[in-house]
Scaffold this motif. Structure first.
Motif, PDB file in Angstrom:
ATOM      1  N   LYS A 171       0.818  -1.210   0.000  1.00  0.00           N
ATOM      2  CA  LYS A 171       0.000   0.000   0.000  1.00  0.00           C
ATOM      3  C   LYS A 171       0.856   1.265   0.000  1.00  0.00           C
ATOM      4  O   LYS A 171       0.752   2.093  -0.897  1.00  0.00           O
ATOM      5  N   ASN A 172       1.699   1.410   1.016  1.00  0.00           N
ATOM      6  CA  ASN A 172       2.501   2.622   1.136  1.00  0.00           C
ATOM      7  C   ASN A 172       3.772   2.519   0.293  1.00  0.00           C
ATOM      8  O   ASN A 172       4.255   1.427  -0.009  1.00  0.00           O
ATOM      9  N   ASN A 173       4.314   3.677  -0.061  1.00  0.00           N
ATOM     10  CA  ASN A 173       5.520   3.713  -0.875  1.00  0.00           C
ATOM     11  C   ASN A 173       6.728   3.214  -0.094  1.00  0.00           C
ATOM     12  O   ASN A 173       6.789   3.317   1.127  1.00  0.00           O
ATOM     13  N   VAL A 174       7.713   2.686  -0.834  1.00  0.00           N
ATOM     14  CA  VAL A 174       9.012   2.398  -0.238  1.00  0.00           C
ATOM     15  C   VAL A 174       9.556   3.694   0.358  1.00  0.00           C
ATOM     16  O   VAL A 174       9.546   4.740  -0.289  1.00  0.00           O
ATOM     17  N   HIS A 175      10.021   3.633   1.604  1.00  0.00           N
ATOM     18  CA  HIS A 175      10.506   4.842   2.276  1.00  0.00           C
ATOM     19  C   HIS A 175      11.806   5.354   1.662  1.00  0.00           C
ATOM     20  O   HIS A 175      11.967   6.557   1.463  1.00  0.00           O
ATOM     21  N   ALA A 176      12.760   4.432   1.409  1.00  0.00           N
ATOM     22  CA  ALA A 176      14.086   4.851   0.958  1.00  0.00           C
ATOM     23  C   ALA A 176      14.747   3.744   0.150  1.00  0.00           C
ATOM     24  O   ALA A 176      14.422   2.554   0.289  1.00  0.00           O
ATOM     25  N   TYR A 177      15.707   4.151  -0.659  1.00  0.00           N
ATOM     26  CA  TYR A 177      16.461   3.255  -1.526  1.00  0.00           C
ATOM     27  C   TYR A 177      17.946   3.466  -1.232  1.00  0.00           C
ATOM     28  O   TYR A 177      18.387   4.584  -0.930  1.00  0.00           O
ATOM     29  N   PHE A 178      18.733   2.406  -1.385  1.00  0.00           N
ATOM     30  CA  PHE A 178      20.139   2.462  -1.011  1.00  0.00           C
ATOM     31  C   PHE A 178      20.991   1.912  -2.156  1.00  0.00           C
ATOM     32  O   PHE A 178      20.670   0.870  -2.737  1.00  0.00           O
ATOM     33  N   PHE A 179      22.087   2.634  -2.464  1.00  0.00           N
ATOM     34  CA  PHE A 179      22.903   2.329  -3.627  1.00  0.00           C
ATOM     35  C   PHE A 179      24.374   2.288  -3.222  1.00  0.00           C
ATOM     36  O   PHE A 179      24.831   3.098  -2.408  1.00  0.00           O
ATOM     37  N   ARG A 180      25.116   1.361  -3.829  1.00  0.00           N
ATOM     38  CA  ARG A 180      26.556   1.253  -3.591  1.00  0.00           C
ATOM     39  C   ARG A 180      27.268   0.938  -4.909  1.00  0.00           C
ATOM     40  O   ARG A 180      26.752   0.197  -5.750  1.00  0.00           O
ATOM     41  N   THR A 181      28.466   1.501  -5.063  1.00  0.00           N
ATOM     42  CA  THR A 181      29.326   1.161  -6.189  1.00  0.00           C
ATOM     43  C   THR A 181      30.762   1.461  -5.804  1.00  0.00           C
ATOM     44  O   THR A 181      31.037   1.991  -4.722  1.00  0.00           O
ATOM     45  N   ASP A 182      31.692   1.137  -6.691  1.00  0.00           N
ATOM     46  CA  ASP A 182      33.118   1.379  -6.442  1.00  0.00           C
ATOM     47  C   ASP A 182      33.665   2.388  -7.434  1.00  0.00           C
ATOM     48  O   ASP A 182      33.365   2.323  -8.638  1.00  0.00           O
ATOM     49  N   LEU A 183      34.465   3.302  -6.929  1.00  0.00           N
ATOM     50  CA  LEU A 183      35.229   4.243  -7.752  1.00  0.00           C
ATOM     51  C   LEU A 183      36.689   3.841  -7.664  1.00  0.00           C
ATOM     52  O   LEU A 183      37.270   3.818  -6.572  1.00  0.00           O
ATOM     53  N   TYR A 184      37.286   3.511  -8.802  1.00  0.00           N
ATOM     54  CA  TYR A 184      38.661   3.037  -8.819  1.00  0.00           C
ATOM     55  C   TYR A 184      39.610   4.207  -9.050  1.00  0.00           C
ATOM     56  O   TYR A 184      39.451   4.978  -9.997  1.00  0.00           O
ATOM     57  N   ILE A 185      40.588   4.352  -8.169  1.00  0.00           N
ATOM     58  CA  ILE A 185      41.582   5.417  -8.285  1.00  0.00           C
ATOM     59  C   ILE A 185      42.937   4.786  -8.564  1.00  0.00           C
ATOM     60  O   ILE A 185      43.455   4.004  -7.758  1.00  0.00           O
ATOM     61  N   GLU A 186      43.502   5.138  -9.703  1.00  0.00           N
ATOM     62  CA  GLU A 186      44.781   4.566 -10.122  1.00  0.00           C
ATOM     63  C   GLU A 186      45.948   5.222  -9.405  1.00  0.00           C
ATOM     64  O   GLU A 186      46.890   4.543  -8.980  1.00  0.00           O
ATOM     65  N   ASP A 187      45.902   6.562  -9.264  1.00  0.00           N
ATOM     66  CA  ASP A 187      47.017   7.308  -8.688  1.00  0.00           C
ATOM     67  C   ASP A 187      46.465   8.379  -7.752  1.00  0.00           C
ATOM     68  O   ASP A 187      45.920   9.388  -8.208  1.00  0.00           O
ATOM     69  N   LEU A 188      46.617   8.197  -6.456  1.00  0.00           N
ATOM     70  CA  LEU A 188      46.094   9.152  -5.476  1.00  0.00           C
ATOM     71  C   LEU A 188      46.720  10.535  -5.620  1.00  0.00           C
ATOM     72  O   LEU A 188      46.075  11.553  -5.329  1.00  0.00           O
ATOM     73  N   ASP A 189      47.964  10.588  -6.064  1.00  0.00           N
ATOM     74  CA  ASP A 189      48.647  11.876  -6.184  1.00  0.00           C
ATOM     75  C   ASP A 189      48.023  12.762  -7.256  1.00  0.00           C
ATOM     76  O   ASP A 189      48.267  13.974  -7.285  1.00  0.00           O
ATOM     77  N   LYS A 190      47.234  12.173  -8.131  1.00  0.00           N
ATOM     78  CA  LYS A 190      46.606  12.945  -9.198  1.00  0.00           C
ATOM     79  C   LYS A 190      45.163  13.317  -8.886  1.00  0.00           C
ATOM     80  O   LYS A 190      44.433  13.799  -9.759  1.00  0.00           O
ATOM     81  N   VAL A 191      44.733  13.085  -7.652  1.00  0.00           N
ATOM     82  CA  VAL A 191      43.364  13.418  -7.257  1.00  0.00           C
ATOM     83  C   VAL A 191      43.390  14.612  -6.315  1.00  0.00           C
ATOM     84  O   VAL A 191      43.819  14.504  -5.156  1.00  0.00           O
ATOM     85  N   GLY A 192      42.961  15.780  -6.814  1.00  0.00           N
ATOM     86  CA  GLY A 192      42.903  16.972  -5.978  1.00  0.00           C
ATOM     87  C   GLY A 192      41.496  17.297  -5.521  1.00  0.00           C
ATOM     88  O   GLY A 192      41.292  17.997  -4.531  1.00  0.00           O
ATOM     89  N   SER A 193      40.498  16.771  -6.243  1.00  0.00           N
ATOM     90  CA  SER A 193      39.098  16.995  -5.893  1.00  0.00           C
ATOM     91  C   SER A 193      38.258  15.974  -6.648  1.00  0.00           C
ATOM     92  O   SER A 193      38.752  15.233  -7.498  1.00  0.00           O
ATOM     93  N   LEU A 194      36.966  15.933  -6.330  1.00  0.00           N
ATOM     94  CA  LEU A 194      36.027  15.040  -6.992  1.00  0.00           C
ATOM     95  C   LEU A 194      34.867  15.879  -7.519  1.00  0.00           C
ATOM     96  O   LEU A 194      34.244  16.624  -6.757  1.00  0.00           O
ATOM     97  N   ASN A 195      34.590  15.773  -8.800  1.00  0.00           N
ATOM     98  CA  ASN A 195      33.501  16.529  -9.411  1.00  0.00           C
ATOM     99  C   ASN A 195      32.261  15.649  -9.518  1.00  0.00           C
ATOM    100  O   ASN A 195      32.291  14.605 -10.178  1.00  0.00           O
TER     101      ASN A 195
END
Length: 322
Positions: free
Chosen positions: A195-219
């Protein structure tokens, strides 16, 4: 433009193409992902075996249909072969006064490594209206434990973004953000009581980082209805809500009206415990009320070498008229 063959006749069109699996790389392919667009029906074959039939086959609604595709079963993957692989599609345009047949297919191998999150990225998701963290109040309960590395999501469903559901044709949200040329992984809408709507949905995935030194921010970029919170390695990095969310199965209001695509940048990386290799990105998506008409989530995320000073992780709490 496909040719028609007179009024009052069904017309079937046949398409073939090939893609190559290099020698020694078949075992690296974990899935095939893509989008199928068609009007009125379409059936896909891989190396001579049927692997998919359009959900709208047999209906003539006068509109184009789009469906996201994710094939990760052994039954399909075992059809692959080193060298040339043939994809064939039979598309039928049902009889009507004017033929309006339409077909488009994107289908590509996926090796499971995601250096950015986009519309080919594979997510696990929970849409059965249960709390992924367990029972609130029980010993050891942690509301956001499901956002962390090591959480077992092996029984969750799999899909690719965007995700959504439209409860009725009267609802405009799903149609406005999901035009015919864009498919979506369809979520369950009603909870266990039917009867009532699903309250919430949950999602998971992986972000692969090859070189941490080249990551200054995430867009990042998100479009959602109704409310959402984004986590990286268990740390909240973005919130799109009107009020605080205190429970996994709370209804929660987001921006009023249709989803508004919103870009955000994560610049405070010190507490995210980013590591070379796989990093967990998790999202909770909340319905706003028990009789809401729709749900929607679209999301992208990409590492950038750009370093931005004097910014921190973002929380947006729009008012009722924003």
């Amino acid at each position: 433009m496909l040719p028609g063959f007179g009024e009052g006749k069904d017309v079937t069109y046949y398409f073939r193409t090939q893609f190559t699996v290099p020698k020694g790389e078949k075992a690296d392919i974990k899935s095939l992902v893509g989008v199928l667009e068609y009007d009125d029906s379409a059936t896909i074959y891989l190396n001579g075996t049927e692997i998919y039939e359009g959900k709208e086959n047999g209906r003539d609604t006068g509109t184009q249909h789009a469906e996201v595709l994710l094939f990760d079963s052994d039954e399909v993957l075992n059809l692959l072969q080193e060298g040339a692989n043939t994809v064939a599609v039979a598309m039928r345009d049902k009889k009507q006064e004017e033929h309006d047949g339409w077909f488009h297919l994107n289908l590509a191998p996926h090796d499971g490594t995601q250096e950015k999150l986009d519309h080919t990225s594979i997510w696990t998701y929970l849409d059965n209206d249960t709390d992924p963290a367990g029972t609130p109040g029980m010993e050891g309960y942690e509301r956001t434990s499901w956002t962390e590395a090591g959480f077992d999501d092996s029984i969750w469903s799999k899909g690719i973004a965007p995700f959504g559901y439209q409860n009725s044709h009267k609802s405009s949200v799903y149609k406005n953000v999901n035009p015919p040329e864009v498919g979506a992984t369809e979520l369950k809408f009603k909870g266990s009581d039917g009867k009532n709507n699903v309250h919430a949905y949950f999602f998971r995935t992986d972000l692969y980082i090859e070189d941490l030194d080249k990551v200054g921010s995430l867009n990042g970029w998100i479009s959602c209805d109704d409310a959402a919170i984004v986590y990286i390695n268990g740390v909240k990095v973005f919130e799109w809500t009107r009020d605080a969310i205190n429970g996994n199965l709370d209804y929660a209001y987001g921006p009023a009206g249709n989803p508004s695509p919103t870009a955000f940048k994560v610049t405070d990386l010190a507490d995210l415990n980013l590591k070379q290799g796989s990093n967990v990105v998790a999202i909770e998506l909340h319905q706003d009320r028990e009789d809401g008409g729709d749900i929607w989530l679209d999301f992208t995320l990409e590492p950038s070498e750009e370093q931005v000073e004097h910014l921190s992780n973002i929380v947006m709490n729009p008012g009722p008229d924003e």
